[in-house]
Motif scaffolding. Structure first.
Motif, PDB file in Angstrom:
ATOM      1  N   TYR A 205       3.779  -5.389   8.909  1.00  0.00           N
ATOM      2  CA  TYR A 205       4.427  -4.521   9.344  1.00  0.00           C
ATOM      3  C   TYR A 205       4.212  -4.364  10.873  1.00  0.00           C
ATOM      4  O   TYR A 205       3.165  -5.305  11.484  1.00  0.00           O
ATOM      5  N   ALA A 206       5.162  -3.427  11.552  1.00  0.00           N
ATOM      6  CA  ALA A 206       4.380  -3.935  12.917  1.00  0.00           C
ATOM      7  C   ALA A 206       3.162  -3.538  13.581  1.00  0.00           C
ATOM      8  O   ALA A 206       2.851  -3.271  15.107  1.00  0.00           O
TER       9      ALA A 206
ATOM     10  N   TYR B  85       2.917   1.714   9.461  1.00  0.00           N
ATOM     11  CA  TYR B  85       3.981   2.583  11.049  1.00  0.00           C
ATOM     12  C   TYR B  85       4.939   0.914  11.013  1.00  0.00           C
ATOM     13  O   TYR B  85       4.726  -0.186  10.763  1.00  0.00           O
ATOM     14  N   ASP B  86       6.176   1.261  11.111  1.00  0.00           N
ATOM     15  CA  ASP B  86       7.220   0.952  11.312  1.00  0.00           C
ATOM     16  C   ASP B  86       7.411   0.266  13.185  1.00  0.00           C
ATOM     17  O   ASP B  86       6.684   1.025  13.951  1.00  0.00           O
ATOM     18  N   SER B  87       8.467  -0.267  13.614  1.00  0.00           N
ATOM     19  CA  SER B  87       8.367  -0.871  14.695  1.00  0.00           C
ATOM     20  C   SER B  87       8.468   0.356  15.803  1.00  0.00           C
ATOM     21  O   SER B  87       8.591   0.218  17.353  1.00  0.00           O
ATOM     22  N   LYS B  88       9.468   1.308  15.154  1.00  0.00           N
ATOM     23  CA  LYS B  88      10.063   2.757  16.053  1.00  0.00           C
ATOM     24  C   LYS B  88       8.177   3.936  16.027  1.00  0.00           C
ATOM     25  O   LYS B  88       8.106   4.400  16.443  1.00  0.00           O
ATOM     26  N   GLY B  89       7.383   2.595  14.915  1.00  0.00           N
ATOM     27  CA  GLY B  89       6.044   4.136  15.429  1.00  0.00           C
ATOM     28  C   GLY B  89       6.220   4.904  13.973  1.00  0.00           C
ATOM     29  O   GLY B  89       5.690   5.551  13.558  1.00  0.00           O
ATOM     30  N   THR B  90       7.286   5.377  13.397  1.00  0.00           N
ATOM     31  CA  THR B  90       7.585   5.999  11.253  1.00  0.00           C
ATOM     32  C   THR B  90       6.465   5.160  10.575  1.00  0.00           C
ATOM     33  O   THR B  90       6.339   4.237  10.014  1.00  0.00           O
TER      34      THR B  90
END
Lengths: 236, 446
Positions: A153-154, A173-178
């Protein structure tokens, strides 16, 4: 003993006016969730959105953070399936096919919401940089940002109870913060050598599918044969 | 000889009923064969056009092993994609345009129904895709296509949930878990197209929010939140049912593969030989890459067309066998009926070769007339259908396809030749029998 040592370390840090770092806290949680040399019986229940429920029971033998082996006991259809982690590689033996297959650690574990890495790789500090997001009177809230391409995970966020040093909640979270998934920890149980959450619920926030993991038993006085961790011993 | 030819033509009209039967046989044979070829060619042209102009492009460039690794490891077979590379291809006189595509497998989650399905996501560049595959637009069944200018890059979000968590109690049921107070979603504006079966499976409607869950090149889990804007149906059998399309650059960004693509689709300049371009590109790109024509990629359709052609050839053979049988029969009857005439001709000094020539000429005239009439009728019909088209659906598909029958001039010439050749071949044996008669015996036949 390990729990006592960790609590002692934390207490000493406070008494000695040196607050533990985020990495110290995470290291303690890691050690508690994935100690060396133990056998444990885990029960997984996948609650799918279509209403179906799947139950699995897996006996894990863990030598250290790089050597873990799982043997499926239930359901009958999956009995004999094995999973082996050696460093960053994960292998599975499929009894129906009689074959050993290398799988990705990001793949779903037994069709649920835990990934193979979630279950078999609690070595977060190796792949993430830990720093406090916040600290309250009772809890540490720690952000773990990926610093290695091997991270699943990011970013992760971990809530840890100060009093017990037990994890309470974890966000992924993913790399965009989702936000992708949420893991809830609870039912802390004493397994002799250590206490740890015995009930975990992983929730995929998009699919709303959930998987429950119950630690039924942990045994630390075991002598796991070395060959349990050989790929060519899978299925034998 | 000219006398004999005139006699042959006059003889064709002497037994009208028999001539008519033979001519109708040839006529029907020509109509069936040419009509079937016309429909089949139209069908195959539609196959090829759909493959090249709707789905694949004329040619594609892949990393070697693309077909085998696409599903198992789509990031292993990526190829570079940049302006310099595009210019290198489009500078060639035989290449008109190049379009990149990125293909990744992931999950598509429909938020409203909370249904999730595995899906192959194709990132395409709306501008170049419609040049390379101009019929892609006709595959849109509902909604609209992706408009790059309406795509907005995802803005990172920061989770501000720094409140204390509560421990999961023993009694907490799964239905009563504490809800997530703040659910950070990195939003941009992303448009997504799906196939009808996916739309039905997810119980989705246009305008609904969907989430694409995928693993990026580093194997990290990523989520793209988008809006369903259209439904695309190729209307072709053997095409993956669970497909979604996104903007190429959006998918590149989410997958972490800037400057790379899964394939390059190529539009060749008009009338260029695709196999020649394939060979030249393959040589210039080297062993790591493979260049395939749309027929190489759509191997299923190439096999189907091969099978169709083989079956058609068998049908042609059978039809002309029937035609030949009919002509042999009528020619033999004619020979038997005209035994005295043959005897008279021989008595007048006509040689055996002249007798053969007479009967073969009669058959050629019948074959040519029947064939020409058949061709006139069937070509008129095909011309009409070629202009109006025949609407149909491929088996198992719900999209109307228009088939335009056509036959080549070469095929028309071949059929006419075949009709005449069948007539000659069929009449040769009866003609030979007639030529072997003894004049005295023939003259005395009642």
């Amino acid at each position: 003993m390990e729990r006592l040592a960790f609590l002692f370390l934390l207490t000493a840090s406070v008494v000695g006016a040196t607050t533990p770092t985020a990495s110290d806290v995470v290291a303690g949680v890691e050690k508690n969730l994935a100690p060396d040399n133990f056998q444990a019986l885990y029960a997984f229940t996948n609650y799918r959105t279509d209403g179906t429920v799947m139950n699995y029971e897996v006996r894990f033998s863990v030598k250290d953070v790089d050597h873990a082996h799982g043997y499926f006991l239930k359901p009958e259809r999956e009995k004999g399936r094995e999973i082996l982690r050696l460093g960053d590689a994960i292998w599975t033996f499929i009894p129906g096919a009689g074959r050993i297959v290398r799988i990705a650690d990001r793949e779903s574990f037994a069709g649920g919401d835990f990934s193979n890495a979630d279950v078999l790789r609690v070595d977060w500090l190796k792949h993430y940089k830990a720093q406090f997001a916040s600290e309250t009177e009772k809890q540490w809230i720690i952000d773990l940002s990926a610093n290695s391409s091997d991270a699943s995970y990011a970013k992760m966020r971990l809530w840890v109870e100060k009093k017990t040093a037990q994890p309470l909640q974890q966000y992924f979270y993913d790399s965009k913060g989702t936000l992708l998934k949420r893991l809830l920890y609870g039912s802390v149980r004493d397994f002799g050598k250590l206490s740890r959450p015995a009930r975990l619920i992983m929730e995929n926030v998009f699919t709303t599918q959930k998987t429950e993991l119950k630690v039924l038993d942990m045994n630390f006085s075991v002598n796991i044969p070395e060959n349990r961790f050989f790929v060519d011993r899978l299925g034998k | 000889m000219w006398d004999l030819l005139r006699v042959a033509i006059r003889n064709v009209g002497r037994n009208k009923r028999r001539t008519l039967i033979t001519m109708v046989t040839v006529f029907l044979g020509v109509v069936v064969v040419t009509g079937a070829r016309g429909l089949l060619s139209g069908l195959q042209l539609e196959f090829k056009s759909a493959l090249a102009q709707k789905i694949h492009g004329d040619l594609q460039i892949h990393r070697r092993g693309y077909q085998d690794s696409l599903e198992s490891n789509p990031y292993k077979i990526l190829i570079p994609y940049n302006d310099e590379l595009v210019e290198r291809f489009t500078k060639r006189p035989d290449i008109a345009a190049v379009a990149p595509r990125l293909r990744i497998f992931g999950l598509l989650n429909h938020q409203k129904s909370q249904s999730t399905a595995p899906v192959m996501i194709t990132g395409y560049d709306p501008e170049t895709e419609l040049i390379v595959c101009p019929r892609f637009a006709s595959a849109l069944q509902e909604g609209r296509l992706i408009d790059s200018t309406q795509e907005e890059e995802t803005v990172n979000v920061q989770d501000t949930t720094v409140e204390e968590a509560t421990s999961l109690s023993d009694e907490a049921s799964l239905e009563n878990l504490k809800p997530i107070k703040y659910m950070p979603k990195a939003r941009g504006r992303h448009q997504i197209l799906v196939t009808p079966s996916l739309m039905r499976g997810l119980k989705a409607e246009l305008g609904d929010e969907v989430v694409v869950l995928l693993q990026d090149k580093q194997d990290m889990q990523q989520a793209i939140i988008g809006e369903l804007v259209g439904v695309v149906d190729y209307g072709m059998p053997n095409v993956q049912a669970r497909m979604a399309w996104m903007d190429f650059r959006t998918l590149q960004g989410a997958a972490g593969v800037r400057g790379e693509s899964s394939e390059l689709a190529i539009l060749a300049e008009k009338d260029q030989n695709l196999d020649t371009i394939k060979a030249q590109l393959g040589q210039s790109l080297g062993g790591d890459f493979e260049v395939e024509t749309y027929l190489d990629i759509g191997g299923f359709f190439r096999d189907i067309m091969g099978l169709q052609n083989a079956i058609f050839s068998t049908v042609v053979f059978i039809v002309f066998l029937i035609v030949i049988s009919a002509i042999i029969n009528t020619s033999l009857m004619t020979v038997m009926e005209r035994t005295r005439e043959i005897g008279t001709l021989m008595a007048l000094g006509y040689r055996r070769i002249h007798i053969i020539f007479l009967f073969v000429s009669e058959s050629i005239v019948i074959g040519a007339l029947g064939g020409a009439m058949g061709l006139c009728v069937v070509l008129a019909l095909l011309f009409y259908l070629g202009n109006t088209g025949i609407q149909f659906q491929f088996p198992g598909q719900k999209v109307d396809v228009v088939l335009y029958p056509l036959v080549s001039a070469l095929f028309v010439a071949e059929v006419l030749f075949l009709a005449m050749f069948s007539a000659v071949a069929a009449s040769f044996f009866p003609a030979y029998r007639a030529s072997r008669m003894r004049p005295v015996k023939a003259l005395s036949t009642v």
